[in-house]
Design a protein around this motif. Sequence first.
Motif, PDB file in Angstrom:
ATOM      1  N   GLU A  95       0.881  -1.215   0.019  1.00 15.79           N
ATOM      2  CA  GLU A  95      -0.266   0.017   0.011  1.00 15.79           C
ATOM      3  C   GLU A  95       0.802   1.377  -0.150  1.00 15.79           C
ATOM      4  O   GLU A  95       0.509   2.319  -0.788  1.00 15.79           O
ATOM      5  N   LYS A  96       1.881   1.103   0.637  1.00 14.33           N
ATOM      6  CA  LYS A  96       2.957   2.469   0.802  1.00 14.33           C
ATOM      7  C   LYS A  96       3.622   2.415  -0.588  1.00 14.33           C
ATOM      8  O   LYS A  96       3.573   3.724  -1.201  1.00 14.33           O
ATOM      9  N   ALA A  97       3.957   1.604  -1.231  1.00 17.13           N
ATOM     10  CA  ALA A  97       4.488   1.547  -2.509  1.00 17.13           C
ATOM     11  C   ALA A  97       3.598   2.163  -3.616  1.00 17.13           C
ATOM     12  O   ALA A  97       3.829   3.037  -4.642  1.00 17.13           O
ATOM     13  N   THR A  98       2.225   1.875  -3.544  1.00 15.12           N
ATOM     14  CA  THR A  98       1.233   2.090  -4.218  1.00 15.12           C
ATOM     15  C   THR A  98       1.113   3.837  -4.145  1.00 15.12           C
ATOM     16  O   THR A  98       0.978   4.478  -5.255  1.00 15.12           O
ATOM     17  N   GLU A  99       1.133   4.448  -2.917  1.00 17.44           N
ATOM     18  CA  GLU A  99       1.155   5.646  -2.712  1.00 17.44           C
ATOM     19  C   GLU A  99       2.167   6.405  -3.333  1.00 17.44           C
ATOM     20  O   GLU A  99       2.134   7.410  -3.832  1.00 17.44           O
ATOM     21  N   LEU A 100       3.302   5.841  -3.241  1.00 18.80           N
ATOM     22  CA  LEU A 100       4.554   6.569  -3.771  1.00 18.80           C
ATOM     23  C   LEU A 100       4.645   6.346  -5.327  1.00 18.80           C
ATOM     24  O   LEU A 100       5.103   7.442  -5.955  1.00 18.80           O
ATOM     25  N   ALA A 106       2.748  11.757 -10.530  1.00 20.81           N
ATOM     26  CA  ALA A 106       2.417  13.308 -10.429  1.00 20.81           C
ATOM     27  C   ALA A 106       3.551  14.258 -10.530  1.00 20.81           C
ATOM     28  O   ALA A 106       3.200  15.628 -10.707  1.00 20.81           O
ATOM     29  N   ILE A 107       4.598  13.843 -10.267  1.00 21.78           N
ATOM     30  CA  ILE A 107       5.931  14.997 -10.091  1.00 21.78           C
ATOM     31  C   ILE A 107       6.415  15.291 -11.389  1.00 21.78           C
ATOM     32  O   ILE A 107       6.424  14.361 -12.348  1.00 21.78           O
ATOM     33  N   LYS A 108       6.358  16.651 -11.674  1.00 21.50           N
ATOM     34  CA  LYS A 108       6.563  17.077 -12.991  1.00 21.50           C
ATOM     35  C   LYS A 108       8.301  17.121 -13.055  1.00 21.50           C
ATOM     36  O   LYS A 108       8.973  17.412 -12.126  1.00 21.50           O
ATOM     37  N   GLY A 109       8.862  16.767 -14.138  1.00 23.56           N
ATOM     38  CA  GLY A 109      10.135  16.751 -14.285  1.00 23.56           C
ATOM     39  C   GLY A 109      10.742  15.895 -15.726  1.00 23.56           C
ATOM     40  O   GLY A 109       9.545  15.443 -16.283  1.00 23.56           O
ATOM     41  N   LYS A 110      11.874  15.984 -15.740  1.00 19.86           N
ATOM     42  CA  LYS A 110      12.343  15.358 -17.025  1.00 19.86           C
ATOM     43  C   LYS A 110      12.499  13.877 -16.703  1.00 19.86           C
ATOM     44  O   LYS A 110      12.496  13.300 -15.574  1.00 19.86           O
ATOM     45  N   GLY A 111      12.425  12.988 -17.875  1.00 21.13           N
ATOM     46  CA  GLY A 111      12.289  11.415 -17.912  1.00 21.13           C
ATOM     47  C   GLY A 111      10.914  11.132 -18.520  1.00 21.13           C
ATOM     48  O   GLY A 111      10.227  12.022 -18.879  1.00 21.13           O
ATOM     49  N   THR A 112      10.817   9.806 -18.510  1.00 17.39           N
ATOM     50  CA  THR A 112       9.617   9.324 -18.961  1.00 17.39           C
ATOM     51  C   THR A 112       8.356   9.380 -17.972  1.00 17.39           C
ATOM     52  O   THR A 112       8.821   9.057 -16.846  1.00 17.39           O
ATOM     53  N   ASN A 113       7.295   9.534 -18.362  1.00 13.75           N
ATOM     54  CA  ASN A 113       6.216   9.653 -17.304  1.00 13.75           C
ATOM     55  C   ASN A 113       5.692   8.342 -17.345  1.00 13.75           C
ATOM     56  O   ASN A 113       4.478   7.896 -17.716  1.00 13.75           O
ATOM     57  N   ALA A 114       6.406   7.564 -16.547  1.00 16.70           N
ATOM     58  CA  ALA A 114       6.031   5.968 -16.396  1.00 16.70           C
ATOM     59  C   ALA A 114       5.087   6.063 -14.904  1.00 16.70           C
ATOM     60  O   ALA A 114       5.169   6.864 -14.117  1.00 16.70           O
ATOM     61  N   LYS A 115       4.253   4.755 -14.738  1.00 15.38           N
ATOM     62  CA  LYS A 115       3.524   4.550 -13.877  1.00 15.38           C
ATOM     63  C   LYS A 115       3.606   3.141 -13.274  1.00 15.38           C
ATOM     64  O   LYS A 115       3.002   2.398 -13.618  1.00 15.38           O
ATOM     65  N   PRO A 116       4.941   3.026 -12.726  1.00 19.83           N
ATOM     66  CA  PRO A 116       5.198   1.592 -12.101  1.00 19.83           C
ATOM     67  C   PRO A 116       4.338   1.223 -11.544  1.00 19.83           C
ATOM     68  O   PRO A 116       4.078  -0.380 -11.558  1.00 19.83           O
ATOM     69  N   HIS A 117       3.384   1.763 -10.610  1.00 17.31           N
ATOM     70  CA  HIS A 117       2.395   0.987  -9.719  1.00 17.31           C
ATOM     71  C   HIS A 117       1.157   0.750 -10.347  1.00 17.31           C
ATOM     72  O   HIS A 117       0.266  -0.091 -10.020  1.00 17.31           O
ATOM     73  N   GLU A 118       1.189   0.758 -11.828  1.00 20.22           N
ATOM     74  CA  GLU A 118       0.012   0.026 -12.652  1.00 20.22           C
ATOM     75  C   GLU A 118       0.637  -0.745 -13.441  1.00 20.22           C
ATOM     76  O   GLU A 118      -0.309  -1.595 -14.002  1.00 20.22           O
ATOM     77  N   HIS A 119       1.571  -1.417 -13.298  1.00 16.92           N
ATOM     78  CA  HIS A 119       2.231  -2.594 -14.339  1.00 16.92           C
ATOM     79  C   HIS A 119       1.809  -3.912 -13.567  1.00 16.92           C
ATOM     80  O   HIS A 119       1.440  -3.659 -12.279  1.00 16.92           O
ATOM     81  N   VAL A 120       1.736  -5.072 -14.518  1.00 17.68           N
ATOM     82  CA  VAL A 120       0.905  -5.983 -13.693  1.00 17.68           C
ATOM     83  C   VAL A 120       1.905  -6.730 -12.684  1.00 17.68           C
ATOM     84  O   VAL A 120       1.258  -7.230 -11.583  1.00 17.68           O
ATOM     85  N   PHE A 121       3.044  -6.496 -12.753  1.00 13.99           N
ATOM     86  CA  PHE A 121       3.995  -7.147 -11.881  1.00 13.99           C
ATOM     87  C   PHE A 121       4.010  -6.591 -10.648  1.00 13.99           C
ATOM     88  O   PHE A 121       3.951  -7.104  -9.486  1.00 13.99           O
ATOM     89  N   PHE A 122       3.304  -5.201 -10.515  1.00 11.59           N
ATOM     90  CA  PHE A 122       3.131  -4.636  -9.074  1.00 11.59           C
ATOM     91  C   PHE A 122       1.771  -4.818  -8.671  1.00 11.59           C
ATOM     92  O   PHE A 122       1.474  -5.416  -7.483  1.00 11.59           O
TER      93      PHE A 122
END
Length: 234
Positions: A95-100, A106-122
């Motif tokens: 649950e803490k990992a999901t919040e992170l 949501a953080i703006k910045g350089k790099g790919t706008n990935a959503k690791p918490h939505e990956h099937v592995f997660f």
Amino acid sequence: MGEAQEVTLARAIEKKHAASLIAGLALQTSKMFTLADDSLKSLELKAADKWRHYLQLKSCLYQAYAYSYHGETLLAQDKCGEAIRYLRDSVKAHEKATELGTAYAAIKGKGTNAKPHEHVFFRRLGTIVKRTLEKCVRENGFIYHQKVPEDVPKLELEAKYGMASPEEVSEPTLSPLWTEEAYNGFHISEQVQPKKDTESADPKKKEEELKPVKEKDIEHSDKVPKNSTGCSIS
């Protein structure tokens, strides 16, 4: 190193290795990401905020994996009470990992706008650990009748094998072209300074500021792969 270890862990899950081995690999992977996060503490928040959220997310995720598989190991040893305690900790870490993960996306910045918490592995871990916890609670009520400890010792597991290791870097041999005469040809004081561009009537000749290239967003599919991790491992 942590991301290399992720591949090893995913392969261990796919090959259905012993739960004790997977728990050890997951715990060591979590520690790698924690060390990486600690190394960024001295940097300004603005410069390292996105990276730190990513590293903390990965650390919590693999801590959840370690607790989950260690709970399965304890259940196989008929230590149902302790298994429930670790599985509850796994749910909290997930649950803490999901919040992170939500904050990271949501953080703006350089790099790919990935959503690791939505990956099937997660996402799959959350389903598995809750199902295993329900099974343990049910069996403890019908069969074991063991007390669930309030606190458990800090999990200390060592992976017996399967740990990724860095490759030693050897310096290349010196090229024969780099002679003493060639080195003496480099003098900062003798560098030719570039001429400053004078204002031109033609605005097209003025140097334009390079705009950052927008990277393509990584799309997450809702389709659930038929393997155990949701990862493509060659």
